[in-house]
Design a protein around this motif. Sequence first.
Motif, PDB file in Angstrom:
ATOM      1  N   CYS A   1       0.827  -1.214   0.000  1.00 48.21           N
ATOM      2  CA  CYS A   1       0.000   0.000   0.000  1.00 48.21           C
ATOM      3  C   CYS A   1       0.860   1.262   0.000  1.00 48.21           C
ATOM      4  O   CYS A   1       0.549   2.230  -0.699  1.00 48.21           O
ATOM      5  CB  CYS A   1      -0.947   0.000   1.192  1.00 48.21           C
ATOM      6  N   ARG A   2       1.926   1.270   0.778  1.00 48.23           N
ATOM      7  CA  ARG A   2       2.828   2.421   0.791  1.00 48.23           C
ATOM      8  C   ARG A   2       3.490   2.608  -0.579  1.00 48.23           C
ATOM      9  O   ARG A   2       3.628   3.731  -1.050  1.00 48.23           O
ATOM     10  CB  ARG A   2       3.899   2.262   1.865  1.00 48.23           C
TER      11      ARG A   2
ATOM     12  N   TYR B   1       9.398  -4.327  -2.666  1.00 45.14           N
ATOM     13  CA  TYR B   1       9.039  -2.954  -2.311  1.00 45.14           C
ATOM     14  C   TYR B   1      10.099  -2.326  -1.448  1.00 45.14           C
ATOM     15  O   TYR B   1      10.386  -2.602  -0.407  1.00 45.14           O
ATOM     16  CB  TYR B   1       7.678  -2.905  -1.612  1.00 45.14           C
TER      17      TYR B   1
ATOM     18  N   LYS C   1      -4.701   3.683   0.220  1.00 45.83           N
ATOM     19  CA  LYS C   1      -5.122   3.528   1.603  1.00 45.83           C
ATOM     20  C   LYS C   1      -5.262   2.034   1.927  1.00 45.83           C
ATOM     21  O   LYS C   1      -5.885   1.288   1.166  1.00 45.83           O
ATOM     22  CB  LYS C   1      -6.448   4.240   1.837  1.00 45.83           C
ATOM     23  N   SER C   2      -4.701   1.626   3.048  1.00 48.50           N
ATOM     24  CA  SER C   2      -4.745   0.207   3.417  1.00 48.50           C
ATOM     25  C   SER C   2      -6.026  -0.135   4.176  1.00 48.50           C
ATOM     26  O   SER C   2      -6.646   0.723   4.796  1.00 48.50           O
ATOM     27  CB  SER C   2      -3.531  -0.145   4.273  1.00 48.50           C
TER      28      SER C   2
ATOM     29  N   GLU D   1       0.915   3.917  -2.927  1.00 45.27           N
ATOM     30  CA  GLU D   1       0.268   5.092  -2.352  1.00 45.27           C
ATOM     31  C   GLU D   1      -1.252   4.966  -2.338  1.00 45.27           C
ATOM     32  O   GLU D   1      -1.988   5.820  -2.830  1.00 45.27           O
ATOM     33  CB  GLU D   1       0.704   6.349  -3.087  1.00 45.27           C
TER      34      GLU D   1
END
Length: 80
Positions: free
Chosen positions: A31-32, A80, A37-38, A35
């Motif tokens: 998610c990061r 990631y 929302k988790s 970008e």
Amino acid sequence: MIEKFIAENIQRDITSYETVDDLYQRYLLFCRFYEIKSLTKTKFHNQIKYFAVGATDKRRRKGRESKVCRWGVKLLPCKY
């Protein structure tokens, strides 16, 4: 986006299992990176069940807390 997470990070492997905590931590990295929302941990686990990613197993160990795992899945190396 959960489908993309599953496709990029999870491999089906009948002899392996991953804890839901490990899967969720990888999901947060995903998610990061993109970008977005988790989901909360509970909603994430419900989505994993909905897409039939492994089978639920609750590990109870003597003198330790229980951990919820998913049998039949293996995390791919993190990119990631």
